[in-house]
Write an enzyme that holds these catalytic residues in place. Structure first.
Site, short mmCIF file in Angstrom:
data_model
loop_
_atom_site.label_atom_id
_atom_site.label_comp_id
_atom_site.label_asym_id
_atom_site.label_seq_id
_atom_site.Cartn_x
_atom_site.Cartn_y
_atom_site.Cartn_z
N ASP A 49 0.83 -1.21 0.00
CA ASP A 49 0.00 0.00 0.00
C ASP A 49 0.86 1.26 0.00
O ASP A 49 1.83 1.37 0.75
CB ASP A 49 -0.89 0.01 1.25
CG ASP A 49 -1.84 1.20 1.25
OD1 ASP A 49 -2.77 1.20 0.42
OD2 ASP A 49 -1.65 2.13 2.06
N TYR A 54 2.45 10.30 -0.55
CA TYR A 54 3.48 9.90 0.41
C TYR A 54 4.85 10.38 -0.04
O TYR A 54 5.26 10.14 -1.19
CB TYR A 54 3.51 8.37 0.60
CG TYR A 54 2.30 7.80 1.32
CD1 TYR A 54 1.33 8.61 1.89
CD2 TYR A 54 2.13 6.42 1.42
CE1 TYR A 54 0.22 8.07 2.54
CE2 TYR A 54 1.03 5.87 2.08
CZ TYR A 54 0.08 6.70 2.63
OH TYR A 54 -1.01 6.17 3.26
N SER A 151 -10.94 5.52 1.74
CA SER A 151 -10.20 5.53 3.00
C SER A 151 -10.79 6.56 3.93
O SER A 151 -10.93 7.73 3.56
CB SER A 151 -8.72 5.85 2.72
OG SER A 151 -8.02 6.03 3.93
N GLN A 177 -10.25 1.90 3.87
CA GLN A 177 -8.97 1.85 4.60
C GLN A 177 -9.04 2.82 5.79
O GLN A 177 -8.74 4.00 5.66
CB GLN A 177 -7.80 2.21 3.67
CG GLN A 177 -6.47 1.94 4.36
CD GLN A 177 -5.26 2.26 3.51
OE1 GLN A 177 -4.41 3.05 3.89
NE2 GLN A 177 -5.16 1.64 2.34
N PRO A 207 -2.07 -0.60 12.60
CA PRO A 207 -2.50 -1.62 13.56
C PRO A 207 -1.66 -1.61 14.83
O PRO A 207 -2.10 -2.10 15.86
CB PRO A 207 -2.33 -2.93 12.78
CG PRO A 207 -1.32 -2.64 11.72
CD PRO A 207 -1.56 -1.20 11.35
N ALA A 209 -0.55 1.22 16.10
CA ALA A 209 -0.62 2.62 16.56
C ALA A 209 0.72 3.32 16.29
O ALA A 209 1.29 3.98 17.17
CB ALA A 209 -1.02 2.72 18.02
N GLY A 284 3.41 -0.90 8.91
CA GLY A 284 4.55 -0.15 8.41
C GLY A 284 5.78 -0.72 9.07
O GLY A 284 5.69 -1.46 10.05
N GLN A 290 11.53 -5.69 11.65
CA GLN A 290 10.16 -5.34 12.06
C GLN A 290 9.15 -6.02 11.14
O GLN A 290 8.12 -6.53 11.61
CB GLN A 290 9.95 -3.82 12.01
CG GLN A 290 10.79 -3.03 13.01
CD GLN A 290 10.61 -1.52 12.83
OE1 GLN A 290 10.02 -1.06 11.85
NE2 GLN A 290 11.13 -0.74 13.77
N GLU A 293 8.95 -9.64 12.17
CA GLU A 293 8.25 -9.80 13.46
C GLU A 293 6.74 -9.63 13.27
O GLU A 293 5.95 -10.45 13.74
CB GLU A 293 8.79 -8.77 14.46
CG GLU A 293 8.08 -8.85 15.82
CD GLU A 293 8.56 -7.78 16.81
OE1 GLU A 293 9.66 -7.22 16.64
OE2 GLU A 293 7.80 -7.52 17.76
N1 LIG Z 1 -5.27 5.78 4.49
C1 LIG Z 1 -4.67 6.52 5.36
O1 LIG Z 1 -5.07 7.67 5.63
C2 LIG Z 1 -3.46 5.96 6.06
C3 LIG Z 1 -2.93 6.59 7.21
C4 LIG Z 1 -1.83 6.01 7.83
C5 LIG Z 1 -1.29 4.84 7.31
N2 LIG Z 1 -1.81 4.27 6.18
C6 LIG Z 1 -1.26 3.04 5.58
O2 LIG Z 1 -1.00 2.07 6.59
C7 LIG Z 1 0.39 1.77 6.59
C8 LIG Z 1 0.85 1.46 7.97
O3 LIG Z 1 0.66 2.60 8.82
P1 LIG Z 1 1.65 2.83 10.02
O4 LIG Z 1 3.03 2.92 9.46
O5 LIG Z 1 1.13 3.92 10.86
O6 LIG Z 1 1.48 1.40 10.76
P2 LIG Z 1 2.01 0.74 12.08
O7 LIG Z 1 2.34 -0.66 11.67
O8 LIG Z 1 1.02 0.94 13.17
O9 LIG Z 1 3.35 1.54 12.48
C9 LIG Z 1 4.52 1.32 11.76
C10 LIG Z 1 5.72 1.92 12.46
O10 LIG Z 1 5.85 1.38 13.77
C11 LIG Z 1 7.21 1.02 14.01
N3 LIG Z 1 7.24 -0.46 14.10
C12 LIG Z 1 6.57 -1.34 13.29
N4 LIG Z 1 6.81 -2.59 13.68
C13 LIG Z 1 7.63 -2.52 14.72
C14 LIG Z 1 8.23 -3.51 15.53
N5 LIG Z 1 7.98 -4.79 15.33
N6 LIG Z 1 9.04 -3.10 16.55
C15 LIG Z 1 9.26 -1.78 16.77
N7 LIG Z 1 8.73 -0.81 16.01
C16 LIG Z 1 7.91 -1.17 15.00
C17 LIG Z 1 8.02 1.53 12.82
O11 LIG Z 1 8.40 2.89 13.06
P3 LIG Z 1 9.82 3.33 13.67
O12 LIG Z 1 10.77 2.20 13.49
O13 LIG Z 1 10.16 4.54 12.90
O14 LIG Z 1 9.53 3.65 15.11
C18 LIG Z 1 6.99 1.52 11.72
O15 LIG Z 1 7.29 2.38 10.65
C19 LIG Z 1 1.04 3.00 5.94
O16 LIG Z 1 2.31 2.74 5.42
C20 LIG Z 1 0.06 3.32 4.87
O17 LIG Z 1 0.22 2.41 3.79
C21 LIG Z 1 -2.88 4.82 5.58
#
Ligand SMILES: NC(=O)c1ccc[n+]([C@@H]2O[C@H](COP(=O)([O-])OP(=O)(O)OC[C@H]3O[C@@H](n4cnc5c(N)ncnc54)[C@H](OP(=O)(O)O)[C@@H]3O)[C@@H](O)[C@H]2O)c1
Length: 360
Positions: A49, A54, A151, A177, A207, A209, A284, A290, A293
């Site tokens: 995605d 972005y 979304s 989304q 998911p 946060a 993300g 990550q 995991e």
């Molecule tokens: N439609 C929308 O408006 C919208 C808005 C937001 C997101 N999205 C989509 O959803 C995707 C995911 O969003 P998100 O990045 O906020 O999701 P997330 O999975 O909640 O957060 C991801 C961030 O958390 C940290 N992380 C992830 N796994 C980890 C682990 N196992 N251990 C430690 N840190 C970890 C990393 O950041 P650090 O390493 O930098 O700390 C990573 O970039 C986006 O890329 C995008 O495609 C869509």
């Protein structure tokens, strides 16, 4: 990796998808991005995605390059349109002009002939819904887009779109989304029941946060170096989840995760997947470990006792009010109250350039 049907469409998606908001083209270098994509593919993730906005269009380019050489039929490439991609009055929104122009630009940047899922990144209150749906339908008929989604639309906006599509014989929305995690459950009361009725699947974002639910941010302590909370663009978006009361409760989830044999990140991702309305959790990651995991949360079943303990620990911090849906007319008020990031200032009718660089 397990795969799920995207709503009642024929498309299958990996139940854990990988998204590149705030990371590719911004927080991490191209080599790091390629390693994350490579780890995702190794883990069986097939759904990717991104969005035109972005990293101000760079994220699509990075994803396109990282997927070059991968058999096109083996992946689902999802992108979005709505937030500004240029300075002009028509470089934004869901008009026919911007949708067609932005789709063609996304195809070029992604280096592909078609987008598997093309999503309206927000609802556009300035454009007739029929115009938006016709433009999407044209892209589908041209073979440039295979499925359409939205979304963070409100339940009534999605329902209205379904009615127009049916009346005019246009392609139907198959996905939404929204943000969804153990703390942010805004979709449960209105969006999910309406979506289920119309066969719309939820591809949920953040998911974990944005990293807060990994437990790596400690109450009263500085954020770890290199984390999203220290990133120029990301820090604004994650801020809400870094309140000490929330972080303290997240620490109390650690034994719950341990007893389930999971890390906190895996517990968070698995929690979203317990909801049958969810087609995929889009995670993300800034590093390949990550990705690995988080991907291990696929196929995990959480028992009732674990689900109950999560609710008990987080009680008082769980948000369920649908007024927090960003497309809602009341959003600017509730967001201001909660200190949430707002790339679009509804009262001023302007976009903040700094925030748009990181627009979600
Ligand atoms: N439609 C929308 O408006 C919208 C808005 C937001 C997101 N999205 C989509 O959803 C995707 C995911 O969003 P998100 O990045 O906020 O999701 P997330 O999975 O909640 O957060 C991801 C961030 O958390 C940290 N992380 C992830 N796994 C980890 C682990 N196992 N251990 C430690 N840190 C970890 C990393 O950041 P650090 O390493 O930098 O700390 C990573 O970039 C986006 O890329 C995008 O495609 C869509």
């Amino acid at each position: 990796m397990e795969y799920r049907q995207l709503g009642r469409s024929g498309l299958k998606v990996s139940e854990i998808a990988y998204g590149n908001w705030l990371t590719h083209g911004s927080q991490i270098e191209e080599d790091g991005a390629r390693k994350c994509i490579s780890a995702a593919l190794d883990e069986g993730i097939t759904t990717f995605d991104t969005a035109d906005v972005y990293a101000l269009t760079k994220a699509e380019e990075v994803l396109g390059k990282a997927l070059a050489g991968v058999r096109r039929e083996s992946v689902e490439v999802c992108t979005k349109v709505y937030w500004p991609t240029g300075p002009g009055a028509n470089d934004r929104g869901l008009s026919r002009k911007h949708i067609i122009e932005s789709a063609n630009a996304s195809l070029r940047r992604l280096g592909t002939d078609y987008i598997d899922l093309y999503q309206a990144h927000r609802y556009d209150h300035d454009v007739p819904l029929a115009e938006t749906l016709r433009a999407f339908d044209d892209l589908v008929r041209q073979g440039k887009v295979l499925y359409i989604g939205v979304s963070e639309w409100r339940a009534e906006e999605i329902a209205e779109a379904m009615k127009i599509a049916e009346d005019l014989g246009l392609d139907r929305i198959v996905s939404n989304q929204p943000q969804y995690n153990m703390i942010w459950r805004v979709i449960e009361t209105e969006v999910v029941p309406m979506s289920r009725q119309h066969g719309i699947g939820q591809m949920v974002f953040s998911p974990i946060a944005q990293g807060a639910l990994t437990g790596k941010y400690l109450p009263g302590a500085a954020p770890p170096a290199g984390s999203r909370a220290t990133d120029e663009h990301g820090s604004n978006f994650i801020r809400y989840f870094l309140a000490d009361e929330i972080l303290g409760k997240i620490q109390r989830l650690k034994p719950v995760a341990q007893e389930a044999g999971l890390t906190l990140a895996q517990l968070a991702v698995a929690w979203t997947l317990q909801n049958p309305a969810v087609s995929a959790a889009i995670v993300g990651a800034s590093r390949p470990d990550q990705v690995r995991e988080n991907a291990a949360a696929s196929g995990v079943r959480l028992d009732e006792e674990t689900m109950r303990r999560i609710d008990d620990v987080l009680a008082g911090e769980i948000i369920t009010d649908p007024a927090y849906t960003p497309a809602s007319s009341t959003y600017s008020t509730v967001a201001a109250r909660a200190g949430l990031a707002q790339p679009y200032d509804q009262s001023a009718g302007t976009y903040s350039t700094a925030a748009t660089a990181g627009a979600a």
